[in-house]
Design an enzyme around this catalytic site. Structure first.
Site, PDB file in Angstrom:
ATOM      1  N   GLU A 129       1.276  -1.077  -0.015  1.00  0.00           N
ATOM      2  CA  GLU A 129      -0.184   0.049   0.167  1.00  0.00           C
ATOM      3  C   GLU A 129       0.665   1.037   0.653  1.00  0.00           C
ATOM      4  OE1 GLU A 129      -2.628  -0.255   3.372  1.00  0.00           O
ATOM      5  OE2 GLU A 129      -3.658  -1.603   2.488  1.00  0.00           O
ATOM      6  N   GLU A 245      -6.566 -11.315  -2.123  1.00  0.00           N
ATOM      7  CA  GLU A 245      -7.295 -10.530  -0.725  1.00  0.00           C
ATOM      8  C   GLU A 245      -8.082 -10.531  -0.780  1.00  0.00           C
ATOM      9  OE1 GLU A 245      -5.269  -7.790   1.793  1.00  0.00           O
ATOM     10  OE2 GLU A 245      -3.418  -8.665   1.302  1.00  0.00           O
TER      11      GLU A 245
HETATM   12  C1  XIL Z   1      -6.635  -6.631   7.459  1.00  0.00           C
HETATM   13  C2  XIL Z   1      -7.128  -7.681   9.090  1.00  0.00           C
HETATM   14  O1  XIL Z   1      -8.033  -8.384   7.770  1.00  0.00           O
HETATM   15  C3  XIL Z   1      -7.338  -7.282   9.800  1.00  0.00           C
HETATM   16  O2  XIL Z   1      -7.794  -8.402  10.892  1.00  0.00           O
HETATM   17  C4  XIL Z   1      -6.445  -6.201  10.555  1.00  0.00           C
HETATM   18  O3  XIL Z   1      -7.236  -5.907  11.419  1.00  0.00           O
HETATM   19  C5  XIL Z   1      -5.987  -5.421   9.292  1.00  0.00           C
HETATM   20  O4  XIL Z   1      -5.082  -6.065   8.634  1.00  0.00           O
HETATM   21  N1  XIL Z   1      -5.098  -4.791   3.131  1.00  0.00           N
HETATM   22  C6  XIL Z   1      -4.584  -5.907   3.536  1.00  0.00           C
HETATM   23  C7  XIL Z   1      -4.319  -6.807   5.018  1.00  0.00           C
HETATM   24  O5  XIL Z   1      -2.597  -5.645   3.706  1.00  0.00           O
HETATM   25  O6  XIL Z   1      -3.121  -6.407   5.770  1.00  0.00           O
HETATM   26  C8  XIL Z   1      -4.963  -6.448   5.557  1.00  0.00           C
HETATM   27  O7  XIL Z   1      -5.696  -7.140   6.470  1.00  0.00           O
HETATM   28  C9  XIL Z   1      -7.079  -5.933   5.015  1.00  0.00           C
HETATM   29  C10 XIL Z   1      -6.349  -5.332   3.615  1.00  0.00           C
END
Ligand code: XIL
Length: 328
Positions: A129, A245
């Site tokens: 990110e 994701e």
């Molecule tokens: C999220 C998790 O799912 C949550 O449980 C945590 O509180 C925060 O992070 N993008 C990403 C992931 O790269 O690491 C994130 O995961 C969701 C968005």
């Protein structure tokens, strides 16, 4: 539930696709859930156990217990593992912001050295990110960016990770909002600009596209032509692209469960199908084992969320069938 292992998403796929999902250490304490993940997945990624907050809760002291449990689960079940994530503005331990401000290179180097090589992974998100939300530039509110004063901190992270990672580990640049949404074109263009620099450095293998889609009242703004062109460009540059994701947030007050599940399955399967047709990557992971277990419930608490391939009772959602179709 009896038939769930008979036709799993992953089983009937092209051999080239590693289908899977996230997994957290809490999931492992539910034997039914853990067995389900083992039956469905050919790859897993730790939801948060390999973020800096988990791995280095105190500066200089590493804590591998939870991450080791995820890695051991993968190994025991013959499932591939991906690492998420080395350098990110999120998931930081409380000590990190001031330490990064004081000596970002030292913090980066010792984290990479402390973590690298512990796990045999298929791929590793080196940076996460780093593009601004609207795609106009870099994410400047990251403590890493602020300390380094430029995006070169990402180049350094990749260079260090390349030196430290076991041979064969694919080093990936991860981001969201590059597949669909109003700013997808700007954001994917900026991501490609950075990937191109890293490619010249000889340090990157590919991109992890998170694929967190927002389904608004106006739709998801998925432009298949733009996305296919992006994937083709990455392929021509010798970059792998994975979807790591996948989920869809309900941001429309008018949807009921059945409608949302159909419409979100339509858009997600079109994205996945576009990706699969491009032949540009291997890893396809959802950010949801079953719909009652998802970060979306906390992230968008004002609307009901119905993500994932399975409902709370392990029954198949429309997304299961649509992804399976898209991946074949
Ligand atoms: C999220 C998790 O799912 C949550 O449980 C945590 O509180 C925060 O992070 N993008 C990403 C992931 O790269 O690491 C994130 O995961 C969701 C968005």
């Amino acid at each position: 539930m009896a038939d769930r292992t008979v036709i799993k998403v992953g089983a009937a796929l092209k051999k080239s696709v590693l289908y899977g999902s996230l997994l957290n250490v809490g999931n492992l304490s539910d034997p039914t859930l853990a067995a389900f993940v083992a039956s469905q997945n050919r790859i897993v990624v730790a939801e948060s156990e390999m973020k800096m907050r988990s791995l280095q809760p105190t500066q200089g002291t590493f804590s591998f217990t939870d991450a080791d449990a995820i890695a051991a689960f993968a190994q025991t079940n013959g499932i591939a593992l991906r690492f998420h994530t080395l350098v990110w503005h999120g998931g930081l331990p409380t000590w990190a912001a001031s330490a990064i401000a004081a000596d970002w290179q030292g913090v980066m180097d010792s984290h990479i050295a402390g973590v690298s090589g512990r796990y045999a992974v298929q791929s590793m998100d080196v940076a996460n990110e780093v593009i601004a939300d609207d795609g106009s530039g870099w994410r400047t509110d990251s403590p890493w960016y602020q300390a380094a004063g430029s995006i070169d901190y990402v180049r350094r992270a990749f260079a260090k990770a390349r030196l430290a990672a076991p041979a064969g580990t694919k080093l990936m640049l991860c981001d969201y909002g590059c597949e669909a949404g109003a700013t997808a074109l700007a954001k994917s263009t900026k991501l490609m600009e950075l990937a191109s620099t890293l490619k010249s450095d000889g340090t990157i293998d590919g991109l992890s596209l998170q694929c967190h889609i927002n389904l608004l009242a106006a739709g998801a703004s998925f432009n298949q032509t733009n996305f296919a062109a992006f994937l083709a460009q990455a392929k021509s540059m010798g970059l792998e692209v994975n979807l790591t994701e996948i989920d869809c947030a309900n941001q429309n007050p008018n949807y009921d469960e059945a409608t949302f599940k159909q419409v979100s399955a339509d858009v997600l399967s079109l994205i996945v199908q576009t990706w699969a047709s491009a032949g540009v990557g291997q890893e396809c992971l959802t950010w949801c084992i079953k719909q009652d277990l998802s970060w979306l419930h906390d992230t968008f608490p004002t609307r009901t969320q119905w993500p994932g391939c399975f409902d709370a009772s392990y029954r198949r959602n429309p997304l299961f069938y649509r992804l399976r179709g898209a991946l074949n």
